[in-house]
Motif scaffolding. Structure first.
Motif, mmCIF file in Angstrom:
data_model
loop_
_atom_site.group_PDB
_atom_site.id
_atom_site.type_symbol
_atom_site.label_atom_id
_atom_site.label_comp_id
_atom_site.label_asym_id
_atom_site.label_seq_id
_atom_site.Cartn_x
_atom_site.Cartn_y
_atom_site.Cartn_z
ATOM 1 N N ALA A 196 78.695 -3.626 40.563
ATOM 2 C CA ALA A 196 77.401 -3.678 41.251
ATOM 3 C C ALA A 196 76.711 -4.991 40.925
ATOM 4 N N ARG A 197 75.832 -5.391 41.832
ATOM 5 C CA ARG A 197 74.997 -6.573 41.618
ATOM 6 C C ARG A 197 73.538 -6.171 41.789
ATOM 7 N N ASN A 198 72.683 -6.732 40.937
ATOM 8 C CA ASN A 198 71.240 -6.502 41.011
ATOM 9 C C ASN A 198 70.891 -5.016 41.055
ATOM 10 N N TYR A 199 71.447 -4.267 40.116
ATOM 11 C CA TYR A 199 71.163 -2.832 40.016
ATOM 12 C C TYR A 199 69.764 -2.646 39.449
ATOM 13 N N ARG A 200 68.946 -1.892 40.162
ATOM 14 C CA ARG A 200 67.567 -1.643 39.734
ATOM 15 C C ARG A 200 67.323 -0.148 39.603
ATOM 16 N N THR A 201 66.533 0.211 38.604
ATOM 17 C CA THR A 201 66.109 1.598 38.486
ATOM 18 C C THR A 201 64.937 1.803 39.438
ATOM 19 N N PRO A 202 64.774 3.022 39.926
ATOM 20 C CA PRO A 202 63.645 3.271 40.822
ATOM 21 C C PRO A 202 62.329 3.269 40.051
ATOM 22 N N GLY A 203 61.260 2.991 40.741
ATOM 23 C CA GLY A 203 59.927 3.040 40.139
ATOM 24 C C GLY A 203 59.555 1.761 39.415
ATOM 25 N N ARG A 204 58.322 1.740 38.987
ATOM 26 C CA ARG A 204 57.788 0.575 38.271
ATOM 27 C C ARG A 204 58.139 0.656 36.794
ATOM 28 N N GLY A 205 58.252 -0.482 36.174
ATOM 29 C CA GLY A 205 58.474 -0.521 34.738
ATOM 30 C C GLY A 205 59.900 -0.239 34.319
ATOM 31 N N GLY A 206 60.783 -0.131 35.288
ATOM 32 C CA GLY A 206 62.185 0.125 34.972
ATOM 33 C C GLY A 206 62.897 -1.160 34.599
ATOM 34 N N GLY A 207 64.160 -1.161 34.854
ATOM 35 C CA GLY A 207 64.943 -2.323 34.498
ATOM 36 C C GLY A 207 65.832 -2.761 35.636
ATOM 37 N N ARG B 256 65.585 -4.104 26.108
ATOM 38 C CA ARG B 256 65.277 -2.680 26.286
ATOM 39 C C ARG B 256 65.297 -2.291 27.756
ATOM 40 N N ARG B 257 64.808 -3.153 28.626
ATOM 41 C CA ARG B 257 64.829 -2.865 30.064
ATOM 42 C C ARG B 257 66.253 -2.851 30.611
ATOM 43 N N ILE B 258 67.081 -3.742 30.125
ATOM 44 C CA ILE B 258 68.488 -3.762 30.548
ATOM 45 C C ILE B 258 69.186 -2.490 30.075
ATOM 46 N N VAL B 259 68.950 -2.113 28.830
ATOM 47 C CA VAL B 259 69.548 -0.892 28.277
ATOM 48 C C VAL B 259 69.058 0.327 29.059
ATOM 49 N N PHE B 260 67.772 0.370 29.382
ATOM 50 C CA PHE B 260 67.219 1.472 30.177
ATOM 51 C C PHE B 260 67.949 1.581 31.518
ATOM 52 N N ALA B 261 68.121 0.463 32.198
ATOM 53 C CA ALA B 261 68.808 0.461 33.494
ATOM 54 C C ALA B 261 70.273 0.859 33.329
ATOM 55 N N ALA B 262 70.902 0.400 32.252
ATOM 56 C CA ALA B 262 72.309 0.761 32.003
ATOM 57 C C ALA B 262 72.440 2.264 31.787
ATOM 58 N N ARG B 263 71.541 2.843 31.025
ATOM 59 C CA ARG B 263 71.582 4.293 30.800
ATOM 60 C C ARG B 263 71.376 5.050 32.107
ATOM 61 N N HIS B 264 70.497 4.546 32.949
ATOM 62 C CA HIS B 264 70.264 5.154 34.257
ATOM 63 C C HIS B 264 71.541 5.088 35.096
ATOM 64 N N PHE B 265 72.218 3.956 35.079
ATOM 65 C CA PHE B 265 73.463 3.791 35.839
ATOM 66 C C PHE B 265 74.548 4.734 35.314
ATOM 67 N N ILE B 266 74.703 4.789 34.012
ATOM 68 C CA ILE B 266 75.743 5.612 33.382
ATOM 69 C C ILE B 266 75.497 7.101 33.646
ATOM 70 N N ALA B 267 74.237 7.502 33.707
ATOM 71 C CA ALA B 267 73.905 8.916 33.935
ATOM 72 C C ALA B 267 74.451 9.413 35.272
ATOM 73 N N ARG B 268 74.716 8.508 36.187
ATOM 74 C CA ARG B 268 75.252 8.884 37.497
ATOM 75 C C ARG B 268 76.763 9.103 37.465
ATOM 76 N N LEU B 269 77.406 8.705 36.389
ATOM 77 C CA LEU B 269 78.866 8.806 36.291
ATOM 78 C C LEU B 269 79.274 10.141 35.699
ATOM 79 N N ARG B 270 80.452 10.613 36.050
ATOM 80 C CA ARG B 270 80.955 11.875 35.475
ATOM 81 C C ARG B 270 81.263 11.723 33.997
#
Length: 133
Positions: free
Chosen positions: A42-53, A92-106
């Motif tokens: 993925a490129r430019n993966y963003r978490t939804p909402g404000r204050g994410g990563g 911390r914002r990068i880690v937050f976004a990474a955790r959000h991305f990983i949560a979508r995986l099995r």
């Protein structure tokens, strides 16, 4: 007209924006990592909402490791250069976004946080920082 093409085809030599320089650095980093054998996820993966990563690039190593990549470009080395601009808050914002991305995986694969610095040359810092527990 060769001079106009060299200066950005209609854009003045001084009208290149910071965003365009960042996009160019990200494209260079992407090509560099692909040439090194990483596969794009993925490129430019963003978490939804404000204050994410946001994560510039998500790549996969041949061994399956998911690599979250922050790309930094700085035109000068003042203020510590590109590497010094990755503050604790940015991490911390990068880690937050990474955790959000990983949560979508099995299944969560092994992961790593890399940084690619783009200046006169490309510098790839593997495992540049860790995710806090």
């Amino acid at each position: 007209m060769a001079g106009a093409a060299a200066s950005g085809a209609g854009r003045g030599a001084h009208s290149v924006t910071t965003k365009q320089r960042g996009d160019d650095a990200e494209a260079a980093a992407f090509e560099y990592l692909c040439a090194a054998g990483l596969t794009p996820v993925a490129r430019n993966y963003r978490t939804p909402g404000r204050g994410g990563g946001e994560i510039d690039l998500i790549m996969r190593e041949r061994d399956g490791t998911l690599v979250f990549v922050e790309v930094r470009q700085r035109s000068t080395g003042s203020h510590g250069g590109a590497g010094a601009s990755i503050t604790g808050l940015k991490q911390r914002r990068i880690v937050f976004a990474a955790r959000h991305f990983i949560a979508r995986l099995r299944v969560a694969p092994p992961c790593r946080f890399d940084v690619v610095l783009v200046h006169e040359r490309i510098e790839w810092l593997r495992a540049a920082f860790d995710a806090p527990s």
